[in-house]
Scaffold this motif. Sequence first.
Motif, PDB file in Angstrom:
ATOM      1  N   MET A  81      -2.352 -19.672  10.990  1.00 17.72           N
ATOM      2  CA  MET A  81      -2.010 -18.666  10.079  1.00 17.72           C
ATOM      3  C   MET A  81      -2.803 -17.087  10.315  1.00 17.72           C
ATOM      4  N   ARG A  82      -1.990 -16.051  10.518  1.00 21.58           N
ATOM      5  CA  ARG A  82      -2.751 -14.755  10.711  1.00 21.58           C
ATOM      6  C   ARG A  82      -3.420 -14.356   9.459  1.00 21.58           C
ATOM      7  N   LYS A  83      -4.574 -14.008   9.638  1.00 21.19           N
ATOM      8  CA  LYS A  83      -5.000 -13.230   8.255  1.00 21.19           C
ATOM      9  C   LYS A  83      -5.210 -11.668   8.483  1.00 21.19           C
ATOM     10  N   ILE A  84      -4.594 -10.951   7.347  1.00 17.14           N
ATOM     11  CA  ILE A  84      -4.662  -9.723   7.715  1.00 17.14           C
ATOM     12  C   ILE A  84      -5.354  -8.763   6.297  1.00 17.14           C
ATOM     13  N   ILE A  85      -5.792  -7.827   6.632  1.00 17.99           N
ATOM     14  CA  ILE A  85      -6.233  -6.848   5.497  1.00 17.99           C
ATOM     15  C   ILE A  85      -5.419  -5.733   5.661  1.00 17.99           C
ATOM     16  N   ILE A  86      -4.670  -5.073   4.402  1.00 11.45           N
ATOM     17  CA  ILE A  86      -3.971  -4.018   4.439  1.00 11.45           C
ATOM     18  C   ILE A  86      -4.981  -3.015   3.768  1.00 11.45           C
ATOM     19  N   ASP A  87      -5.039  -1.765   4.595  1.00 10.89           N
ATOM     20  CA  ASP A  87      -5.732  -0.664   3.883  1.00 10.89           C
ATOM     21  C   ASP A  87      -4.571   0.357   3.740  1.00 10.89           C
ATOM     22  N   THR A  88      -4.502   0.897   2.703  1.00 11.76           N
ATOM     23  CA  THR A  88      -3.418   1.713   2.074  1.00 11.76           C
ATOM     24  C   THR A  88      -3.640   2.789   1.068  1.00 11.76           C
ATOM     25  N   ASP A  89      -2.777   3.897   1.199  1.00  8.09           N
ATOM     26  CA  ASP A  89      -3.014   5.093   0.153  1.00  8.09           C
ATOM     27  C   ASP A  89      -1.725   4.848  -0.676  1.00  8.09           C
ATOM     28  N   THR A  90      -1.210   3.553  -0.673  1.00  7.57           N
ATOM     29  CA  THR A  90       0.032   3.265  -1.399  1.00  7.57           C
ATOM     30  C   THR A  90       0.727   4.445  -1.940  1.00  7.57           C
ATOM     31  N   GLY A  91       1.578   5.093  -1.120  1.00  4.72           N
ATOM     32  CA  GLY A  91       2.779   5.933  -1.527  1.00  4.72           C
ATOM     33  C   GLY A  91       3.608   4.941  -1.376  1.00  4.72           C
ATOM     34  N   SER A  92       5.039   5.599  -1.409  1.00  3.73           N
ATOM     35  CA  SER A  92       6.297   4.785  -1.385  1.00  3.73           C
ATOM     36  C   SER A  92       6.669   4.043  -0.216  1.00  3.73           C
ATOM     37  N   ASP A  93       6.182   4.684   1.173  1.00  3.28           N
ATOM     38  CA  ASP A  93       6.670   3.833   2.153  1.00  3.28           C
ATOM     39  C   ASP A  93       5.483   2.979   2.484  1.00  3.28           C
ATOM     40  N   ASP A  94       4.359   3.004   2.022  1.00  5.45           N
ATOM     41  CA  ASP A  94       3.382   2.106   1.849  1.00  5.45           C
ATOM     42  C   ASP A  94       3.778   0.712   1.128  1.00  5.45           C
ATOM     43  N   ALA A  95       4.288   1.194  -0.061  1.00  2.00           N
ATOM     44  CA  ALA A  95       4.832   0.070  -0.827  1.00  2.00           C
ATOM     45  C   ALA A  95       6.052  -1.068  -0.125  1.00  2.00           C
ATOM     46  N   VAL A  96       6.803  -0.484   0.593  1.00  2.00           N
ATOM     47  CA  VAL A  96       7.798  -0.976   1.405  1.00  2.00           C
ATOM     48  C   VAL A  96       6.958  -1.970   2.500  1.00  2.00           C
ATOM     49  N   ALA A  97       6.098  -1.383   3.054  1.00  2.00           N
ATOM     50  CA  ALA A  97       5.399  -2.141   4.109  1.00  2.00           C
ATOM     51  C   ALA A  97       4.432  -3.364   3.405  1.00  2.00           C
ATOM     52  N   ILE A  98       3.943  -3.249   1.905  1.00  2.00           N
ATOM     53  CA  ILE A  98       3.115  -4.472   1.217  1.00  2.00           C
ATOM     54  C   ILE A  98       4.198  -5.492   1.013  1.00  2.00           C
ATOM     55  N   LEU A  99       5.728  -5.023   0.727  1.00  2.00           N
ATOM     56  CA  LEU A  99       6.524  -5.987   0.448  1.00  2.00           C
ATOM     57  C   LEU A  99       6.937  -6.885   1.479  1.00  2.00           C
ATOM     58  N   MET A 100       7.054  -6.248   2.608  1.00  2.00           N
ATOM     59  CA  MET A 100       7.277  -6.932   3.857  1.00  2.00           C
ATOM     60  C   MET A 100       6.098  -7.865   4.102  1.00  2.00           C
ATOM     61  N   ALA A 101       4.917  -7.551   3.882  1.00  2.00           N
ATOM     62  CA  ALA A 101       3.910  -8.584   4.287  1.00  2.00           C
ATOM     63  C   ALA A 101       3.915  -9.675   2.878  1.00  2.00           C
ATOM     64  N   MET A 102       4.039  -9.158   2.002  1.00  2.00           N
ATOM     65  CA  MET A 102       4.023 -10.388   0.885  1.00  2.00           C
ATOM     66  C   MET A 102       5.096 -11.504   1.025  1.00  2.00           C
ATOM     67  N   PHE A 103       6.251 -10.890   1.376  1.00  2.00           N
ATOM     68  CA  PHE A 103       7.176 -11.996   1.965  1.00  2.00           C
ATOM     69  C   PHE A 103       7.289 -12.526   3.290  1.00  2.00           C
ATOM     70  N   SER A 104       6.330 -12.227   3.999  1.00  2.00           N
ATOM     71  CA  SER A 104       6.213 -12.907   5.266  1.00  2.00           C
ATOM     72  C   SER A 104       5.354 -14.171   5.379  1.00  2.00           C
TER      73      SER A 104
END
Length: 323
Positions: free
Chosen positions: A1-24
């Motif tokens: 299982m790949r282990k990742i850290i997301i570093d983010t300034d959570t704007g609206s496009d970041d949020a979509v990227a976080i959703l992608m990760a959380m459903f993968s």
Amino acid sequence: MRKIIIDTDTGSDDAVAILMAMFSEEIEVCAITTVSGNCHLEQATKNCLQTLEIANTYYPPVYKGSHKPLFRDLFTAKGVHGEDGMGDQSLIHPTIKHHDGHAVDKILELIKKYPYEIEIITLGPLTNIAKAILLDKDTMSQVKQIYSMGTSGLGPGNCTPVSEFNVYVDAESYKVLLESGIPMTIIGFDICLGDSALQRKEIDLLMESENKTAHFAIQCNQRLYQYNLENTGQEFIDLPDPIAMGVLLWPEIVEKELKTHAKVMTNQDETYGQVIFYGDKRLVLANQYQSLDKNVSLVTKINHALFKTKLINILKNSQKNST
Ligand code: RIB
Ligand code: CA
């Protein structure tokens, strides 16, 4: 299982990227670290927590990081993503809390725990990553790969004519990363426009779906949609951070990459934040640049149709009971 850290300034496009990760299911998000950029650190952290609640899959620890760049004053993008960074749609009322501990310390802790396993994806300014490198270069040399949404790639800047926002906010931090020797894949802003952006019909498709996650992904990008309409007359939502996440999750979407030497300008003038890539063989002096170390892999072309098919599928089919 790949282990990742997301570093983010959570704007609206970041949020979509976080959703992608959380459903993968092919990756494990070990932690999310926040940084000032699109909006201030506190707001970025709230936006991140809200996004995790919308996904409602599992809850990696969220650690707050740098509230300002290494040296410069903070420059945000409130005109682009909204005052709250999430479209000013009154979407942000998280009930979960961030974890104690500074992002930089927690990044180093995780890399020590999982040497040569951790992949980091950076969706905002590089301040947290640069601080981790400056604090403990040896440990950071054990990062497996960094995927960075940043630079304008081989195209014009979106912040100044020559610099892209994530680099422009803190070019000194970008320089630390480029000179660190950590394997780095760069997704520049140039490949995030045109057919890679969500068009009106795809926006409508997601809004008409039954899925609240899909609605959230579009609603939080309403300011970005308006910004584009006001400045270009066109209806689209560009998604740089989701494209960077797509490159990490689905390498098959990458059609062209350029192994090259990259250098960032940190002089405090018109070229501040410009990242120069030396790999273009058409350059008259290309031969002279061949001896420069190829410190980055720049993604220069993606299969945008495949990316959008996968993105829309993951948003439309994310779990139905998401909040
Ligand atoms: O230039 C685009 C980048 O800047 C994206 O990461 C966006 O979220 C902003 O941080
Ligand atoms: Ca971002």
